[in-house]
Motif scaffolding. Structure first.
Motif, PDB file in Angstrom:
ATOM      1  N   LYS A   5     -17.884  -1.584  16.752  1.00 44.21           N
ATOM      2  CA  LYS A   5     -19.076  -1.791  17.604  1.00 44.21           C
ATOM      3  C   LYS A   5     -19.007  -3.157  18.282  1.00 44.21           C
ATOM      4  O   LYS A   5     -18.202  -4.015  17.891  1.00 44.21           O
ATOM      5  CB  LYS A   5     -20.337  -1.671  16.756  1.00 44.21           C
ATOM      6  CG  LYS A   5     -20.386  -2.684  15.630  1.00 44.21           C
ATOM      7  CD  LYS A   5     -21.742  -2.713  14.964  1.00 44.21           C
ATOM      8  CE  LYS A   5     -21.812  -3.913  14.027  1.00 44.21           C
ATOM      9  NZ  LYS A   5     -22.965  -3.983  13.202  1.00 44.21           N
ATOM     10  N   LYS A   6     -19.870  -3.326  19.235  1.00 46.87           N
ATOM     11  CA  LYS A   6     -19.969  -4.603  19.938  1.00 46.87           C
ATOM     12  C   LYS A   6     -20.453  -5.705  18.988  1.00 46.87           C
ATOM     13  O   LYS A   6     -21.349  -5.454  18.181  1.00 46.87           O
ATOM     14  CB  LYS A   6     -21.012  -4.492  21.051  1.00 46.87           C
ATOM     15  CG  LYS A   6     -20.452  -4.068  22.395  1.00 46.87           C
ATOM     16  CD  LYS A   6     -21.542  -4.249  23.455  1.00 46.87           C
ATOM     17  CE  LYS A   6     -20.959  -4.023  24.831  1.00 46.87           C
ATOM     18  NZ  LYS A   6     -21.961  -4.162  25.880  1.00 46.87           N
ATOM     19  N   ALA A   7     -19.880  -6.882  19.092  1.00 48.84           N
ATOM     20  CA  ALA A   7     -20.357  -7.998  18.273  1.00 48.84           C
ATOM     21  C   ALA A   7     -20.081  -9.315  19.009  1.00 48.84           C
ATOM     22  O   ALA A   7     -19.223  -9.364  19.888  1.00 48.84           O
ATOM     23  CB  ALA A   7     -19.647  -7.997  16.922  1.00 48.84           C
ATOM     24  N   THR A   8     -20.814 -10.347  18.623  1.00 53.54           N
ATOM     25  CA  THR A   8     -20.597 -11.659  19.238  1.00 53.54           C
ATOM     26  C   THR A   8     -20.571 -12.731  18.151  1.00 53.54           C
ATOM     27  O   THR A   8     -21.068 -12.521  17.045  1.00 53.54           O
ATOM     28  CB  THR A   8     -21.720 -12.034  20.231  1.00 53.54           C
ATOM     29  OG1 THR A   8     -22.936 -12.203  19.503  1.00 53.54           O
ATOM     30  CG2 THR A   8     -21.901 -10.986  21.313  1.00 53.54           C
ATOM     31  N   GLU A  20     -17.158 -12.398  22.596  1.00 54.68           N
ATOM     32  CA  GLU A  20     -17.741 -11.053  22.638  1.00 54.68           C
ATOM     33  C   GLU A  20     -16.606 -10.068  22.353  1.00 54.68           C
ATOM     34  O   GLU A  20     -15.551 -10.152  22.967  1.00 54.68           O
ATOM     35  CB  GLU A  20     -18.345 -10.768  24.009  1.00 54.68           C
ATOM     36  CG  GLU A  20     -19.523 -11.673  24.347  1.00 54.68           C
ATOM     37  CD  GLU A  20     -19.839 -11.677  25.835  1.00 54.68           C
ATOM     38  OE1 GLU A  20     -20.650 -10.838  26.261  1.00 54.68           O
ATOM     39  OE2 GLU A  20     -19.253 -12.514  26.544  1.00 54.68           O
ATOM     40  N   GLU A  22     -15.618  -5.822  21.601  1.00 49.68           N
ATOM     41  CA  GLU A  22     -16.121  -4.447  21.666  1.00 49.68           C
ATOM     42  C   GLU A  22     -14.969  -3.453  21.481  1.00 49.68           C
ATOM     43  O   GLU A  22     -13.805  -3.814  21.657  1.00 49.68           O
ATOM     44  CB  GLU A  22     -16.875  -4.198  22.968  1.00 49.68           C
ATOM     45  CG  GLU A  22     -16.034  -4.350  24.213  1.00 49.68           C
ATOM     46  CD  GLU A  22     -16.831  -4.091  25.500  1.00 49.68           C
ATOM     47  OE1 GLU A  22     -18.019  -4.460  25.533  1.00 49.68           O
ATOM     48  OE2 GLU A  22     -16.253  -3.519  26.433  1.00 49.68           O
ATOM     49  N   ALA A  80     -16.487 -12.799  14.737  1.00 53.46           N
ATOM     50  CA  ALA A  80     -16.753 -11.690  15.660  1.00 53.46           C
ATOM     51  C   ALA A  80     -16.071 -10.413  15.168  1.00 53.46           C
ATOM     52  O   ALA A  80     -16.661  -9.324  15.206  1.00 53.46           O
ATOM     53  CB  ALA A  80     -16.283 -12.053  17.069  1.00 53.46           C
ATOM     54  N   ARG A  83     -17.956  -8.992  12.170  1.00 55.15           N
ATOM     55  CA  ARG A  83     -19.212  -8.363  12.609  1.00 55.15           C
ATOM     56  C   ARG A  83     -18.930  -7.035  13.306  1.00 55.15           C
ATOM     57  O   ARG A  83     -19.691  -6.078  13.177  1.00 55.15           O
ATOM     58  CB  ARG A  83     -19.970  -9.304  13.550  1.00 55.15           C
ATOM     59  CG  ARG A  83     -20.628 -10.449  12.797  1.00 55.15           C
ATOM     60  CD  ARG A  83     -21.282 -11.449  13.752  1.00 55.15           C
ATOM     61  NE  ARG A  83     -21.867 -12.550  12.988  1.00 55.15           N
ATOM     62  CZ  ARG A  83     -22.225 -13.710  13.508  1.00 55.15           C
ATOM     63  NH1 ARG A  83     -22.055 -13.936  14.804  1.00 55.15           N
ATOM     64  NH2 ARG A  83     -22.747 -14.644  12.756  1.00 55.15           N
ATOM     65  N   GLY A  84     -17.851  -6.992  14.054  1.00 55.68           N
ATOM     66  CA  GLY A  84     -17.518  -5.776  14.808  1.00 55.68           C
ATOM     67  C   GLY A  84     -16.998  -4.657  13.928  1.00 55.68           C
ATOM     68  O   GLY A  84     -16.968  -3.498  14.333  1.00 55.68           O
ATOM     69  N   GLU A  86     -18.281  -4.088  10.839  1.00 54.93           N
ATOM     70  CA  GLU A  86     -19.353  -3.636   9.932  1.00 54.93           C
ATOM     71  C   GLU A  86     -19.841  -2.262  10.360  1.00 54.93           C
ATOM     72  O   GLU A  86     -19.920  -1.956  11.543  1.00 54.93           O
ATOM     73  CB  GLU A  86     -20.538  -4.615  10.002  1.00 54.93           C
ATOM     74  CG  GLU A  86     -20.345  -5.844   9.127  1.00 54.93           C
ATOM     75  CD  GLU A  86     -21.399  -6.909   9.421  1.00 54.93           C
ATOM     76  OE1 GLU A  86     -22.297  -6.659  10.245  1.00 54.93           O
ATOM     77  OE2 GLU A  86     -21.290  -7.993   8.826  1.00 54.93           O
TER      78      GLU A  86
END
Lengths: 87, 471
Positions: A5-8, A20, A22, A80, A83-84, A86
């Protein structure tokens, strides 16, 4: 593996970088940096190396670098990625 | 005699006899709030004049419309002591065919007075003026305090036009520039935007790196042997410089040291030092904030000085010659202590000497204060992109990672070592920074010269090349 997924991560403050990330089939890196002329190649190399350390084989990564030191860049990209990935 | 007031700026310009190919001049006390340069240049363009040379003490980004006048051939020459980044970028990309002539705050009046850079018409933005042209910056809705940089223009131009938004009956008391130099007076609704003319209170830095540098800076001054009764001092308006002034003030008050004068562009912090008894006088060529404007108006120990009196190398003496310590900034400094304040690390013009090389030449102790790196670019390089101030005039570089002393100042170095300050060789300091940042790749430069950097004695010290446009 691929980013799910998208993450920053990071900020646009001076000496930091904003990352960023994705989902994407391949690794694609887009770099804008205030020190692109002096450190552009080294930044791309660092980002690739962190992605590979995190086991990421597919992600579109956009880096807005404000003059981050290498260690800062590494930390932001790694965050990033985590987070992406998860669920 | 009939008074000198004319009904419009256009009429004033016509009356001066300004023609294509001539030189006009401006001062920069209204800083980024100035309306006068743009209104004059628009009127000159509307009159169909071309090939005008503009000699401004400084150019700010509010003056960006001048770029259009350059493109249209109205302006073909520029001289300034400082140029903000917006205009600097256009110049660096080659908008002007002739190189910009960068001077210093002392070199500019010197070159004007020696006849090297004659001015045909000087336009003086005056926050208050009377009908015969006596004028001051201390009062009026657009008050800016000192008019220091305007004096040499007023005293040497062929024709002088005073432009004011506060016209008062003759005679104005407490003038700065007297009527004896003025040809015409024009009243306009507004000469500037007060918000851009003076800033509010400039805050000292809270950045821990800045505070470490400032604390070292104050200790270097204390250890230098210069901090005693009669001490004189100049510092900039940057956050770390102001913090250094604050630490210095604490030391002076604690040790009951009575200084002689504070110099320069004056901020509220210097006013506080005056009022606290750290100095007997402030000598002020330009006010940076509201507090300084109020002080120069109300406190007789806060004195206006002209640019010539401040820093001219050809004056019989100038205040910089009596200065003990100056704290200055740098975008780059090299291993020979040469300092760049004209360009950023990508080669774009974003500043200028101002009084940098004048005070460095005059002061007994010239200190550069800068972080080891900014946005990953080390401050210490092998060669600066542009030499603004020669290394022979720079005594010490203070960073958070150590204090580098010019090898020519062995006595100072020993004093700092004796005071247990972290003295480091400048080569080692460079390596220390590069260990953190990595080694930056050298940039390619364009071939065309876009600016000449003229040292205070009128000789060319360096030139600035264009930056090739990306892509």
């Amino acid at each position: 593996m691929k980013v799910l997924k998208k993450a920053t991560a990071g900020t646009m403050e001076s000496s930091d970088a904003y990352i960023e990330i994705e989902p994407c089939d391949d690794v694609e890196i887009e770099l804008s940096s205030v020190v692109k002329a002096q450190f552009g190649d080294s930044i791309i190399e660092t980002v690739k190396s962190v992605l590979s350390e995190c086991g990421v084989t597919g992600a579109r990564v956009k880096i807005s670098d404000r003059g981050a030191l290498d260690c800062v860049l590494r930390a932001r990209v790694e965050t990033a990625c985590l987070r992406g990935k998860e669920q | 005699m009939k008074d000198k007031v004319v009904s419009s700026l256009r009429e004033a310009i016509i009356n001066t006899g300004l023609k294509s190919g001539m030189t006009v001049s401006f001062h920069h006390h209204l800083r980024n709030g100035d309306f006068v340069l743009n209104m004059v240049m628009d009127e000159i363009a509307a009159l169909g004049l071309r090939d005008i040379n503009v000699n401004a003490s400084s150019l700010f980004d509010t003056h960006k419309p001048i770029i259009e006048h350059i493109k249209n051939g109205v302006v073909t020459g520029l001289s300034a002591n400082y140029m903000a980044a917006g205009i600097g970028k256009a110049v660096s990309e080659g908008v002007l065919a002739k190189p910009v002539q960068f001077r210093t705050h002392g070199g500019r009046p010197s070159d004007i007075e020696l006849g090297r850079t004659p001015i045909d018409v000087a336009f003086i933005a005056a926050p208050t003026a009377d009908t015969m042209g006596n004028c001051t910056g201390k009062t009026g809705k657009s008050a800016c305090g000192s008019l220091g940089y305007a004096f040499p223009d007023a005293m040497n131009a062929q024709k002088v036009v005073v432009i004011t938004d506060n016209l008062v009956p003759y005679p104005l008391a407490n003038w700065s520039i007297p009527e004896t130099y003025v040809d015409f007076v024009v009243e306009v609704p507004e000469i500037g935007d007060p918000k851009g003319i003076v800033s509010g209170t400039t805050k000292i830095t809270r950045d821990p790196v800045g505070l470490v540098m400032a604390s070292y800076a104050a200790k270097v001054i204390k250890s230098s042997g210069l901090l005693k009764d009669g001490f004189s001092f100049q510092t900039g308006a940057g956050g770390a410089s102001l913090a250094a002034a604050k630490f210095l003030k604490d030391i002076m008050l604690k040790e009951n040291i009575k200084g002689s004068f504070g110099l320069g562009g004056i901020t509220g912090y210097m006013v506080e030092m005056l009022e606290a008894g750290c100095f007997e006088k402030l000598l002020d060529v330009q006010c940076f904030d509201l507090r300084a404007v109020e002080s120069i108006r109300d406190n007789p120990n806060h004195c206006e000085i002209s640019a010539t009196h401040y820093a001219s190398p050809s004056a019989k003496s100038a205040v910089v010659d009596s200065l003990d310590v100056v704290i200055l900034g740098a975008t780059e400094i090299d291993e020979n202590f040469n300092v760049n304040v004209h360009t950023d690390s990508n080669g774009y013009i974003m500043g200028g000497s101002g009084g940098h090389s004048d005070t460095a030449a005059g002061a007994k102790l010239t200190m550069i204060i800068a972080p080891m790196s900014r946005a990953r670019l080390p401050i210490v390089t092998d060669h600066v992109t542009c030499v603004s101030t020669p290394g022979r005039d720079v005594d010490v570089l203070v960073t958070q990672g150590g204090i580098a002393v010019n090898p020519a100042r062995a006595e100072l170095k020993q004093r700092l070592i004796d005071a247990h300050l972290p003295v480091i060789d400048i080569h080692d300091l460079r390596e220390k920074a590069e260990k953190m940042t990595g080694k930056p790749k050298k940039l390619s430069r364009g071939d065309r010269v876009v600016a000449d950097v003229i040292y205070r004695d009128g000789t060319k010290i360096d030139e600035i090349r264009c930056v090739p446009k990306e892509g």
